[in-house]
Design an enzyme around this catalytic site. Sequence first.
Site, PDB file in Angstrom:
ATOM      1  N   ASP A 109       0.858  -1.183   0.000  1.00  8.23           N
ATOM      2  CA  ASP A 109       0.000   0.000   0.000  1.00  8.23           C
ATOM      3  C   ASP A 109       0.894   1.234   0.000  1.00  8.23           C
ATOM      4  O   ASP A 109       1.826   1.306   0.799  1.00  8.23           O
ATOM      5  CB  ASP A 109      -0.864  -0.020   1.274  1.00  8.23           C
ATOM      6  CG  ASP A 109      -2.266   0.470   1.050  1.00  8.23           C
ATOM      7  OD1 ASP A 109      -2.408   1.555   0.478  1.00  8.23           O
ATOM      8  OD2 ASP A 109      -3.209  -0.230   1.456  1.00  8.23           O
ATOM      9  N   ASP A 133      -3.290   4.843  -2.214  1.00  4.03           N
ATOM     10  CA  ASP A 133      -4.322   5.382  -1.327  1.00  4.03           C
ATOM     11  C   ASP A 133      -4.822   6.747  -1.811  1.00  4.03           C
ATOM     12  O   ASP A 133      -4.019   7.593  -2.226  1.00  4.03           O
ATOM     13  CB  ASP A 133      -3.702   5.525   0.066  1.00  4.03           C
ATOM     14  CG  ASP A 133      -4.718   5.839   1.130  1.00  4.03           C
ATOM     15  OD1 ASP A 133      -5.547   4.969   1.418  1.00  4.03           O
ATOM     16  OD2 ASP A 133      -4.672   6.957   1.683  1.00  4.03           O
ATOM     17  N   HIS A 187     -11.274  -2.684   3.869  1.00  2.88           N
ATOM     18  CA  HIS A 187     -11.184  -2.326   5.279  1.00  2.88           C
ATOM     19  C   HIS A 187     -11.920  -1.038   5.621  1.00  2.88           C
ATOM     20  O   HIS A 187     -11.855  -0.580   6.765  1.00  2.88           O
ATOM     21  CB  HIS A 187      -9.706  -2.208   5.654  1.00  2.88           C
ATOM     22  CG  HIS A 187      -9.018  -1.145   4.854  1.00  2.88           C
ATOM     23  ND1 HIS A 187      -8.818  -1.259   3.492  1.00  2.88           N
ATOM     24  CD2 HIS A 187      -8.544   0.066   5.198  1.00  2.88           C
ATOM     25  CE1 HIS A 187      -8.245  -0.170   3.050  1.00  2.88           C
ATOM     26  NE2 HIS A 187      -8.060   0.651   4.066  1.00  2.88           N
ATOM     27  N   ASP A 188     -12.575  -0.418   4.639  1.00  2.00           N
ATOM     28  CA  ASP A 188     -13.310   0.823   4.880  1.00  2.00           C
ATOM     29  C   ASP A 188     -14.820   0.634   4.761  1.00  2.00           C
ATOM     30  O   ASP A 188     -15.577   1.542   5.096  1.00  2.00           O
ATOM     31  CB  ASP A 188     -12.911   1.895   3.846  1.00  2.00           C
ATOM     32  CG  ASP A 188     -11.448   2.293   3.963  1.00  2.00           C
ATOM     33  OD1 ASP A 188     -10.905   2.244   5.081  1.00  2.00           O
ATOM     34  OD2 ASP A 188     -10.857   2.646   2.924  1.00  2.00           O
ATOM     35  N   GLU A 240      -6.770   3.863  -5.707  1.00  2.00           N
ATOM     36  CA  GLU A 240      -8.020   4.057  -4.962  1.00  2.00           C
ATOM     37  C   GLU A 240      -8.559   5.418  -5.383  1.00  2.00           C
ATOM     38  O   GLU A 240      -8.003   6.457  -5.026  1.00  2.00           O
ATOM     39  CB  GLU A 240      -7.786   4.021  -3.452  1.00  2.00           C
ATOM     40  CG  GLU A 240      -9.102   4.018  -2.696  1.00  2.00           C
ATOM     41  CD  GLU A 240      -9.019   4.498  -1.256  1.00  2.00           C
ATOM     42  OE1 GLU A 240      -9.864   4.110  -0.461  1.00  2.00           O
ATOM     43  OE2 GLU A 240      -8.111   5.290  -0.926  1.00  2.00           O
TER      44      GLU A 240
HETATM   45  C1  NOJ Z   1      -8.279   5.295   2.295  1.00  2.00           C
HETATM   46  C2  NOJ Z   1      -7.916   4.117   3.137  1.00  2.00           C
HETATM   47  O1  NOJ Z   1      -8.440   2.963   2.563  1.00  2.00           O
HETATM   48  C3  NOJ Z   1      -8.456   4.397   4.519  1.00  2.00           C
HETATM   49  O2  NOJ Z   1      -8.403   3.279   5.352  1.00  2.00           O
HETATM   50  C4  NOJ Z   1      -7.690   5.561   5.088  1.00  2.00           C
HETATM   51  O3  NOJ Z   1      -8.252   5.885   6.341  1.00  2.00           O
HETATM   52  C5  NOJ Z   1      -7.784   6.769   4.171  1.00  2.00           C
HETATM   53  N1  NOJ Z   1      -7.586   6.447   2.788  1.00  2.00           N
HETATM   54  C6  NOJ Z   1      -6.751   7.803   4.541  1.00  2.00           C
HETATM   55  O4  NOJ Z   1      -5.478   7.336   4.215  1.00  2.00           O
END
Ligand code: NOJ
Length: 573
Positions: A121, A225, A353-354, A292
């Site tokens: 990542d 990210d 994970h979000d 992302e």
């Molecule tokens: C996206 C990530 O997937 C998330 O977990 C993170 O909190 C935010 N970006 C900030 O880096």
Amino acid sequence: MHGIARVHPAGEASRDPRLTKLGEEPPWWRSTTVYQVYPRSFADGNGDGIGDLPGLIGRLDYLADLGVETLWLSPFYDSPQADFGYDIRDHFDVAAEYGSRGDVRRLVDEVHARGMKIVFDMVLNHTSDEHPWFRESRASRTSPRRDWYLWREGRRPGGKAPPNNWKSMLGGTGWHYDERTREWYWASFLGFQPDLNYRNPDVKREMLGVVRHWLEVGADGLRLDIFNALFKDESFADNPFSARPFPSEDNPDGFFQRSKHTIDHPDTFAFARELRVLVDSIPGPPRFLVGEVFGSPRALRRYCGDRDDGLHLVFLFKTLRTAYRGPAVRALVEEIEREFAEPLHPTYVFGNHDRPRSIHRLGDHAGRAKLMATLQLTARGVPFIYYGEEIGMPQHTIALEHGKDPVAARFRFVPDWLARPLRKIGISMNRDECRLPMAWDDGPNGGFSTAEETWLPAHPLYESINVAAERRDPDSILHCYRRLLAIRRETPALHAGSLELLGHGRGPADVVAYRRVHSRGSVDVLLNFADGDVTVPVGAAGRAMLFSTHVDAPPRAGRTLRLRAHEGVILAR
Ligand code: NOJ
């Protein structure tokens, strides 16, 4: 480009990544399957209640046996862990609780020794506010690193109002006032994650050095990210008004403004191309970049470049919001095929994970989970499987006030009577709920850790929903994934074929059917999203049933096929 045999990752030599453009074999990453490991929650090797790299290494045989080909690891770098690693303090070091640099190298070797690949990542957009760069930057207005982040004076009178109307990704101003120097710094996400200034050539050079470093350590790819936030407009002009209250998977506008100056800046697309050049220049097998980014498939494909010269892949999060209904799924596949036609390559993502776990959206229904897995692993594109999805690990409600997640802390003011219905429509403000420890068996902590207490508790159903129990049950979700991953690996049409939707407007609306076409054999995939049986014509009688979600399916189909509720099948042509 399709219709050509795939090279297994293990057999991949150093091949020129541009060969795809000449119609040669597709590079490994186009046909791979990705499994996301959230290191904190996967396996605890030292009994401190927190997952770590040695723990993960101890579970690699499980992943190899499951049949996933590439691992993506959420950040393991040195960090205050305010956002569990997405707040990096030292890009070159490893968080002590996860292991050491030596463990990373061992992990890379062990993954490669199993013929698998590994993706790291990269959090390029921001650092932790404890990063030495930011400490220096915030020390004074004349600090040599002041310009490494985005500092601005506030609006008059007194500079106590933020410099402009820009909103952070979580709503509210993304500007943070710093008493010491009486200026504001910008953070796209949370206040302790200040955005770097990519218009400063030193920042860019340093961060490209980070990218190069981890590729040289052996990463086969990088997940980027919030890549869509990288460049902000130099004018710092206000964002225009929008009527949208919230951003969504396919539109980043929200909080009543268009994200014109903060998201999807043209300079970010250009930077994607620069990164591509860097990644392609690293000696050895081809690597890939997956961004992302948020928006409609049409908007997102801009990240891949006009000449397939940008990011190799982007996450298509529309999949997360697609209803479990035939017409909705068909429309999704249709849109993805249209917008990500060759040479672009789509992704299929149902959780991370979000986001609330996919099985939660499916009403905790094992049959539906198997059907969605069948879609994910038979459609054209790279599937991203979130750890635990393969056993149907449930989402677990944790009240905002108990959340360890900084997003939960940010929204702690939201009363429970409002959080509850939001949860029902798939909006969780506490990401702990989808990050519970992997359930390996029915022992203490679900086999995740020998500690008295773990960073998050084992999910409440771990005694029945765990790897060991599902291994014993041939009809489990786990076995369904294993069978699907195996057939995908062995069948060129599934990992490298083109996709044609079948039965447009004809046939039962709740059945989605497509053909995967390849010179070495084609297959048909039929997915029944109905709650009951449906009969579909399948052309010639006697076609071999290569796979069914239902383990008692007949080995051959007649001229028609009776699909049971939530049944998905793969038929030979
Ligand atoms: C996206 C990530 O997937 C998330 O977990 C993170 O909190 C935010 N970006 C900030 O880096």
